[in-house]
Enzyme design. Structure first.
Site, short mmCIF file in Angstrom:
data_model
loop_
_atom_site.label_atom_id
_atom_site.label_comp_id
_atom_site.label_asym_id
_atom_site.label_seq_id
_atom_site.Cartn_x
_atom_site.Cartn_y
_atom_site.Cartn_z
N THR A 1 41.91 45.15 41.64
CA THR A 1 43.20 44.61 42.21
C THR A 1 44.10 45.90 42.04
O THR A 1 43.69 46.77 41.28
CB THR A 1 43.75 43.60 41.14
N ASP A 2 45.28 46.04 42.74
CA ASP A 2 46.10 46.98 42.81
C ASP A 2 46.93 46.80 41.47
O ASP A 2 47.72 47.79 40.98
CB ASP A 2 47.13 46.66 43.75
N GLU A 3 46.89 45.73 40.62
CA GLU A 3 47.68 45.38 39.32
C GLU A 3 47.31 46.59 38.34
O GLU A 3 48.08 46.52 37.45
CB GLU A 3 47.54 44.04 39.06
N LYS B 1 41.00 43.79 34.05
CA LYS B 1 40.53 44.59 35.35
C LYS B 1 40.47 46.00 35.20
O LYS B 1 39.46 46.69 35.59
CB LYS B 1 41.59 44.05 36.44
N TYR C 1 45.63 40.11 32.20
CA TYR C 1 44.71 40.13 33.38
C TYR C 1 44.38 41.68 33.90
O TYR C 1 43.46 42.04 33.88
CB TYR C 1 45.30 39.51 34.49
P1 NAD Z 1 39.15 33.01 41.95
O1 NAD Z 1 39.61 32.58 40.37
O2 NAD Z 1 39.53 32.22 42.99
O3 NAD Z 1 37.53 33.01 41.74
C1 NAD Z 1 36.78 33.51 40.75
C2 NAD Z 1 35.32 33.03 40.73
O4 NAD Z 1 34.60 33.60 39.68
C3 NAD Z 1 35.29 31.52 40.70
O5 NAD Z 1 34.63 30.83 41.80
C4 NAD Z 1 34.89 31.38 39.16
O6 NAD Z 1 33.89 30.09 39.12
C5 NAD Z 1 33.88 32.55 39.35
N1 NAD Z 1 33.79 32.91 37.72
C6 NAD Z 1 34.59 33.12 36.57
N2 NAD Z 1 34.26 33.38 35.80
C7 NAD Z 1 32.86 33.32 35.84
C8 NAD Z 1 31.56 33.49 35.01
N3 NAD Z 1 31.76 33.95 33.66
N4 NAD Z 1 30.39 33.78 35.58
C9 NAD Z 1 30.48 33.44 36.96
N5 NAD Z 1 31.28 33.22 37.63
C10 NAD Z 1 32.65 33.20 37.20
O7 NAD Z 1 39.50 34.64 42.13
P2 NAD Z 1 39.77 35.36 43.30
O8 NAD Z 1 41.11 35.25 43.68
O9 NAD Z 1 39.01 34.87 44.70
O10 NAD Z 1 39.45 36.83 43.03
C11 NAD Z 1 38.22 37.48 43.30
C12 NAD Z 1 38.06 38.70 42.89
O11 NAD Z 1 39.00 39.60 43.55
C13 NAD Z 1 38.74 39.02 41.29
O12 NAD Z 1 37.69 39.96 40.84
C14 NAD Z 1 39.99 39.33 41.14
O13 NAD Z 1 40.20 40.29 40.16
C15 NAD Z 1 39.92 40.17 42.55
N6 NAD Z 1 41.20 40.24 43.37
C16 NAD Z 1 41.98 39.09 43.67
C17 NAD Z 1 43.16 39.28 44.50
C18 NAD Z 1 44.03 37.94 44.90
O14 NAD Z 1 45.09 38.04 45.38
N7 NAD Z 1 43.41 36.78 44.52
C19 NAD Z 1 43.64 40.69 44.80
C20 NAD Z 1 42.89 41.70 44.65
C21 NAD Z 1 41.92 41.59 43.78
P1 TYD Z 2 50.80 35.05 41.75
O1 TYD Z 2 50.34 34.38 42.98
O2 TYD Z 2 50.50 34.46 40.48
O3 TYD Z 2 50.19 36.53 41.95
P2 TYD Z 2 50.29 37.94 40.85
O4 TYD Z 2 51.12 37.44 39.71
O5 TYD Z 2 48.72 38.09 40.81
O6 TYD Z 2 50.92 38.74 41.69
O7 TYD Z 2 52.27 35.49 41.82
C1 TYD Z 2 52.87 36.20 42.92
C2 TYD Z 2 54.26 36.26 42.53
O8 TYD Z 2 55.02 34.91 42.58
C3 TYD Z 2 54.56 37.03 41.14
O9 TYD Z 2 55.51 37.95 41.39
C4 TYD Z 2 54.79 35.61 40.17
C5 TYD Z 2 55.62 34.68 41.20
N1 TYD Z 2 55.38 33.42 41.00
C6 TYD Z 2 56.59 32.40 40.88
O10 TYD Z 2 57.66 32.91 41.11
N2 TYD Z 2 56.21 31.12 40.86
C7 TYD Z 2 55.10 30.76 40.62
O11 TYD Z 2 55.05 29.42 40.27
C8 TYD Z 2 53.88 31.57 40.50
C9 TYD Z 2 52.58 31.11 40.52
C10 TYD Z 2 54.13 32.89 40.85
#
Ligand code: NAD
Ligand code: TYD
Length: 351
Positions: A132-134, A161, A157
């Site tokens: 992630t960019d975070e 990562k 988090y």
């Molecule tokens: P998500 O939470 O929707 O899905 C995570 C999946 O991992 C789920 O299906 C869960 O069951 C599985 N999982 C969790 N713990 C596990 C374990 N111990 N063993 C096996 N499986 C397990 O997450 P997402 O939003 O789809 O993100 C997927 C990846 O992309 C993550 O690594 C996250 O850090 C990265 N990412 C997410 C975003 C975003 O905006 N959502 C952006 C950049 C990177």
């Molecule tokens: P989120 O979707 O949790 O992603 P991330 O924290 O990983 O960027 O949140 C996106 C942005 O929205 C973040 O600045 C937090 C804010 N946010 C709210 O203002 N209200 C909410 O209920 C949630 C879940 C997030």
């Protein structure tokens, strides 16, 4: 024999889009989706491909090293695309240990199993870690995160990562394990669990519930449609250079409050409400602890070196996403069961 590829976390939001893309696009690969189906994992996300001959689902925990080793022995994976993670910042604030176990220890378990089965031959093997960019922290000077930006994670988090990214690079440096890492900005689209901002807001607007905006809504995120991320993962997996990192972003920065107002406009139209009706649901609530102000990605390296481009325009992507949540009521109702209600109450009502 088909080339065997492991995708972890394939029942989650981004993972399910990656699994679908690979299963449909590469019939010569055997795609194994390993996921332990936490609250965020949902096999309904993959109903359309579950009976495909080149797809297999395994329920397993990446925190169980002996089981992971057995699975690697059985399937002899040539590629690993690792997405399984605990992914929600707010949950990491209330329960950091889960993030350390899954995101750090789980990743190292997968690195160890890969190293063990590939030890004599790293040819055509790849461990691709999705990050992630975070990990870069909060960028408040108007600049952008590049692949050279020093890591400065600020939430449990992002710290977990960042730690997993460091382990992946350490295995490249120390054991020459062939790895690649990508760091992506905020994703949105179908199948995202409604704890994250966009689906949570869609669900609340639909049900005429208040939309919780943290602080003053001034925080900025760079939003990318999930299928664009899946396409970037495809390109990096096949053409990325071993040992490299690629940033992925949408060049699409929005202040949370502006994004929510845009979403309200789209929802008013789709639900046939009077203009401005959904906007009245916006409620400013207590800010998230340590809330990062701005994430902004420079994906120039990926665009130049591997010719990737995001293809989905944000307004169209948002409209498609709203449409998906409104037409997939059953999916939404199934995930907002008792556990979700408990989470929602703890996060928004009791604090
Ligand atoms: P998500 O939470 O929707 O899905 C995570 C999946 O991992 C789920 O299906 C869960 O069951 C599985 N999982 C969790 N713990 C596990 C374990 N111990 N063993 C096996 N499986 C397990 O997450 P997402 O939003 O789809 O993100 C997927 C990846 O992309 C993550 O690594 C996250 O850090 C990265 N990412 C997410 C975003 C975003 O905006 N959502 C952006 C950049 C990177
Ligand atoms: P989120 O979707 O949790 O992603 P991330 O924290 O990983 O960027 O949140 C996106 C942005 O929205 C973040 O600045 C937090 C804010 N946010 C709210 O203002 N209200 C909410 O209920 C949630 C879940 C997030």
């Amino acid at each position: 024999m088909k080339k065997s590829i492991l995708i972890t976390g394939g029942a989650g939001f981004i993972g399910s889009h990656v699994v679908r893309l690979f299963v449909n696009k590469y019939p010569k690969y055997k795609i194994v989706n390993l996921d332990n189906l936490t609250y965020a994992g949902n096999l309904e996300n993959l109903i359309d491909i579950e009976s495909k001959e080149n797809y297999k689902f395994l329920k397993a925990d990446i925190n169980n090293p002996s089981l992971i080793d057995e699975i690697f022995n059985e399937f002899q994976f040539e590629g690993v695309i690792h997405l399984a993670a605990e992914s929600h910042v707010d949950r990491s604030i209330s329960n950091p240990m889960e993030f350390i176990y899954t995101n750090v220890v789980g990743t190292v378990n997968l690195l160890n199993s890969s190293k063990r089965i590939w030890k004599d031959n790293y040819n055509n093997k790849l461990f691709y870690h999705i990050s992630t960019d975070e990990v870069y922290g909060s960028i408040e000077d108007g600049g952008y995160f590049t692949e050279e930006t020093p890591y400065e994670p600020r939430s449990p988090y992002s710290a977990s990562k960042a730690s997993s990214d460091h382990f992946v690079r350490a295995y490249f440096n120390t054991y020459k394990l062939p790895v690649v890492i990508s760091n992506c900005s905020n994703n949105y689209g179908p199948n995202q669990f409604p704890e994250k901002l966009i689906p949570l807001a869609i669900n609340n607007i639909k049900n005429n519930k208040s939309i919780p905006v943290y602080g003053k809504g001034e925080n900025i995120r760079d939003w990318l449609y999930v299928e664009d991320h899946a396409n970037a993962i495809d390109v990096i997996f096949h053409k990325g250079k071993t040992g490299e990192t690629y940033n992925i972003g949408g060049n699409n920065e929005w202040k949370n409050i502006d994004l929510i107002k845009k979403l309200c406009e789209i929802m008013d139209e789709k639900l046939g409400r009077k203009a401005g009706a959904s906007g009245k649901l916006i409620t400013f609530v207590k800010d998230r602890a340590g809330h990062d102000l701005r994430y902004a990605i420079d994906s120039g390296k990926l665009m130049k070196a591997l010719k990737w481009q995001p293809s989905c325009n944000f307004e169209e992507g948002l409209a498609k996403t709203v449409e998906w949540y409104l037409t997939n009521e059953k999916w939404l109702n199934n995930v907002i069961t008792g556990d979700y209600e408990k989470y929602y109450d703890n996060q928004y009502i009791k604090r």
